[in-house]
Design an enzyme around this catalytic site. Structure first.
Site, PDB file in Angstrom:
ATOM      1  N   CYS A 114      18.165  -6.732  16.625  1.00 50.68           N
ATOM      2  CA  CYS A 114      18.346  -5.309  16.339  1.00 50.68           C
ATOM      3  C   CYS A 114      19.682  -5.296  15.466  1.00 50.68           C
ATOM      4  O   CYS A 114      20.532  -5.943  15.799  1.00 50.68           O
ATOM      5  CB  CYS A 114      18.399  -4.463  17.485  1.00 50.68           C
ATOM      6  SG  CYS A 114      18.892  -2.795  17.480  1.00 50.68           S
ATOM      7  N   HIS A 157       9.602  -0.677  18.477  1.00 52.95           N
ATOM      8  CA  HIS A 157      11.091  -0.928  18.563  1.00 52.95           C
ATOM      9  C   HIS A 157      11.661   0.369  17.725  1.00 52.95           C
ATOM     10  O   HIS A 157      12.875   0.829  18.405  1.00 52.95           O
ATOM     11  CB  HIS A 157      11.546  -2.296  17.733  1.00 52.95           C
ATOM     12  CG  HIS A 157      12.729  -2.845  17.695  1.00 52.95           C
ATOM     13  ND1 HIS A 157      13.432  -3.749  18.261  1.00 52.95           N
ATOM     14  CD2 HIS A 157      13.804  -1.861  17.111  1.00 52.95           C
ATOM     15  CE1 HIS A 157      14.824  -3.710  18.008  1.00 52.95           C
ATOM     16  NE2 HIS A 157      15.202  -2.875  17.454  1.00 52.95           N
ATOM     17  N   GLU A 158      11.281   0.596  16.696  1.00 46.29           N
ATOM     18  CA  GLU A 158      12.110   1.844  16.053  1.00 46.29           C
ATOM     19  C   GLU A 158      11.783   2.975  16.777  1.00 46.29           C
ATOM     20  O   GLU A 158      12.760   4.196  16.985  1.00 46.29           O
ATOM     21  CB  GLU A 158      11.606   1.768  14.699  1.00 46.29           C
ATOM     22  CG  GLU A 158      11.833   0.555  13.583  1.00 46.29           C
ATOM     23  CD  GLU A 158      13.066  -0.002  13.884  1.00 46.29           C
ATOM     24  OE1 GLU A 158      13.361  -1.344  13.732  1.00 46.29           O
ATOM     25  OE2 GLU A 158      14.184   0.627  14.000  1.00 46.29           O
ATOM     26  N   HIS A 161      14.028   3.640  19.548  1.00 46.83           N
ATOM     27  CA  HIS A 161      15.458   4.289  19.328  1.00 46.83           C
ATOM     28  C   HIS A 161      15.585   5.660  19.164  1.00 46.83           C
ATOM     29  O   HIS A 161      16.611   6.173  19.124  1.00 46.83           O
ATOM     30  CB  HIS A 161      15.878   3.726  17.821  1.00 46.83           C
ATOM     31  CG  HIS A 161      16.385   2.232  17.651  1.00 46.83           C
ATOM     32  ND1 HIS A 161      17.452   1.689  18.536  1.00 46.83           N
ATOM     33  CD2 HIS A 161      16.083   1.099  16.837  1.00 46.83           C
ATOM     34  CE1 HIS A 161      17.763   0.407  18.213  1.00 46.83           C
ATOM     35  NE2 HIS A 161      16.906  -0.065  17.356  1.00 46.83           N
TER      36      HIS A 161
HETATM   37  C1  LIG Z   1      16.228 -13.002  18.952  1.00 45.42           C
HETATM   38  N1  LIG Z   1      15.291 -13.689  18.183  1.00 45.42           N
HETATM   39  C2  LIG Z   1      14.982 -13.186  17.022  1.00 45.42           C
HETATM   40  O1  LIG Z   1      15.646 -12.155  16.619  1.00 45.42           O
HETATM   41  C3  LIG Z   1      13.986 -13.795  15.998  1.00 45.42           C
HETATM   42  C4  LIG Z   1      14.170 -14.977  15.860  1.00 45.42           C
HETATM   43  C5  LIG Z   1      13.201 -15.727  14.684  1.00 45.42           C
HETATM   44  C6  LIG Z   1      12.170 -15.069  14.500  1.00 45.42           C
HETATM   45  C7  LIG Z   1      12.042 -13.573  14.842  1.00 45.42           C
HETATM   46  C8  LIG Z   1      10.847 -12.818  14.405  1.00 45.42           C
HETATM   47  C9  LIG Z   1      12.905 -12.975  15.462  1.00 45.42           C
HETATM   48  N2  LIG Z   1      12.780 -11.590  15.893  1.00 45.42           N
HETATM   49  C10 LIG Z   1      12.888 -10.670  14.823  1.00 45.42           C
HETATM   50  N3  LIG Z   1      13.242 -11.069  13.692  1.00 45.42           N
HETATM   51  C11 LIG Z   1      13.138  -9.997  12.779  1.00 45.42           C
HETATM   52  N4  LIG Z   1      13.383 -10.341  11.492  1.00 45.42           N
HETATM   53  C12 LIG Z   1      13.468 -11.482  10.996  1.00 45.42           C
HETATM   54  C13 LIG Z   1      14.056 -11.954   9.710  1.00 45.42           C
HETATM   55  N5  LIG Z   1      13.819 -10.903   8.831  1.00 45.42           N
HETATM   56  C14 LIG Z   1      14.462 -11.241   7.466  1.00 45.42           C
HETATM   57  C15 LIG Z   1      15.796 -11.924   7.384  1.00 45.42           C
HETATM   58  C16 LIG Z   1      16.471 -11.877   6.247  1.00 45.42           C
HETATM   59  C17 LIG Z   1      15.570 -11.597   5.226  1.00 45.42           C
HETATM   60  C18 LIG Z   1      14.227 -10.990   5.091  1.00 45.42           C
HETATM   61  C19 LIG Z   1      13.716 -10.754   6.252  1.00 45.42           C
HETATM   62 CL1  LIG Z   1      12.284 -10.102   6.345  1.00 45.42          CL
HETATM   63  C20 LIG Z   1      14.131  -9.343   9.168  1.00 45.42           C
HETATM   64  C21 LIG Z   1      13.367  -9.202  10.507  1.00 45.42           C
HETATM   65  N6  LIG Z   1      13.168  -8.761  13.131  1.00 45.42           N
HETATM   66  C22 LIG Z   1      12.904  -8.359  14.383  1.00 45.42           C
HETATM   67  N7  LIG Z   1      12.857  -7.202  14.870  1.00 45.42           N
HETATM   68  C23 LIG Z   1      12.620  -6.669  16.292  1.00 45.42           C
HETATM   69  S1  LIG Z   1      11.449  -5.279  16.128  1.00 45.42           S
HETATM   70  C24 LIG Z   1      12.480  -4.570  14.721  1.00 45.42           C
HETATM   71  C25 LIG Z   1      12.743  -5.803  13.910  1.00 45.42           C
HETATM   72  C26 LIG Z   1      13.961  -6.053  13.027  1.00 45.42           C
HETATM   73  O2  LIG Z   1      14.092  -5.432  12.033  1.00 45.42           O
HETATM   74  N8  LIG Z   1      15.265  -6.359  13.730  1.00 45.42           N
HETATM   75  C27 LIG Z   1      16.357  -6.222  12.869  1.00 45.42           C
HETATM   76  N9  LIG Z   1      12.966  -9.276  15.386  1.00 45.42           N
HETATM   77 NI    NI Z   2      16.903  -1.996  16.639  1.00 50.01          NI
END
Ligand SMILES: CNC(=O)c1cccc(C)c1Nc1nc(N2CCN(c3ccccc3Cl)CC2)nc(N2CSC[C@H]2C(=O)NC)n1
Ligand code: NI
Length: 187
Positions: A114, A157-158, A161
């Protein structure tokens, strides 16, 4: 333009408030906010811009994370299919509402992150595997969407929030990786 400085972090009271519904017709400010939120997500996923602006990558963002307690979320979920680079979900949702959901649950195999949480919180965040939701678009038109897998997780998730819920509120204290029978693990 939104940058990381605009995003409030855990401990800020606004993250624990229930956000207010927006009224229609939308103010220009609420329309512009939606565009800025979507632009932030696109920038955060662009290697050059993310580096330049020091942005953490995100696929979802909620207005309360900007200290704006309104029921507005933005989603920009890239497709993971190189042939078809179009994002699978790229939109701003006003007053999103989950109408119904699957009995089956699901979680991200790697846990959740997050933008308002500057630490890793390991564990499965168990959510509904599929949801049917309604929301209003920026023109005030009611939309209805059925989502599953990653998109369903991100939207839940959103929407959390908007209700003052953080992803780690769902993690099992005793055993963060506890999984009941039938929960779909999304890799
Ligand atoms: C603790 N382990 C982890 O975090 C985790 C660890 C590994 C994989 C995942 C899949 C994990 N989990 C997770 N990874 C993401 N991203 C992966 C990277 N990506 C991204 C990053 C950079 C450029 C482009 C992009 Cl696309 C952005 C999105 N996003 C979310 N969430 C939870 S739901 C809302 C969403 C969110 O936007 N969070 C900020 N979870
Ligand atoms: Ni969040």
């Amino acid at each position: 333009m939104i940058t990381m400085e605009d995003i409030i972090r855990e401990g800020h009271p606004t993250l624990r408030k229930v956000a207010e519904e927006v009224q229609f017709p939308l103010s220009q400010a609420d329309i512009d906010l939606g565009h800025e939120m979507l632009e932030f997500l696109q920038n955060s996923q662009d290697p050059v811009k993310a580096e330049e602006l020091h942005l953490r990558g995100g696929v979802g963002l909620a207005a309360p994370q900007l200290d704006i307690s309104k029921r507005i979320i933005a989603l920009h979920v890239p497709s993971n299919d190189p042939e078809n680079p179009e994002p699978t979900l790229s939109t701003v949702m006003y007053n999103p509402k989950i109408l119904s959901h699957s009995v089956q649950d699901a979680c991200l195999g790697e846990g959740e992150g997050c933008l308002s949480v500057d630490r890793e919180v390991p564990g499965y965040v168990v959510r509904h595997a599929r949801i049917t939701l309604t929301y209003y678009d920026e023109n005030g038109k009611k939309q209805k969407k059925r989502l599953k897998n990653y998109e369903a997780i991100v939207v839940q998730h959103e929407i959390d929030h908007l209700n003052g819920v953080m992803f780690y509120d769902h993690i099992n204290e005793g055993n963060p990786f506890a999984l009941k029978e039938g929960v779909l693990v999304i890799e």
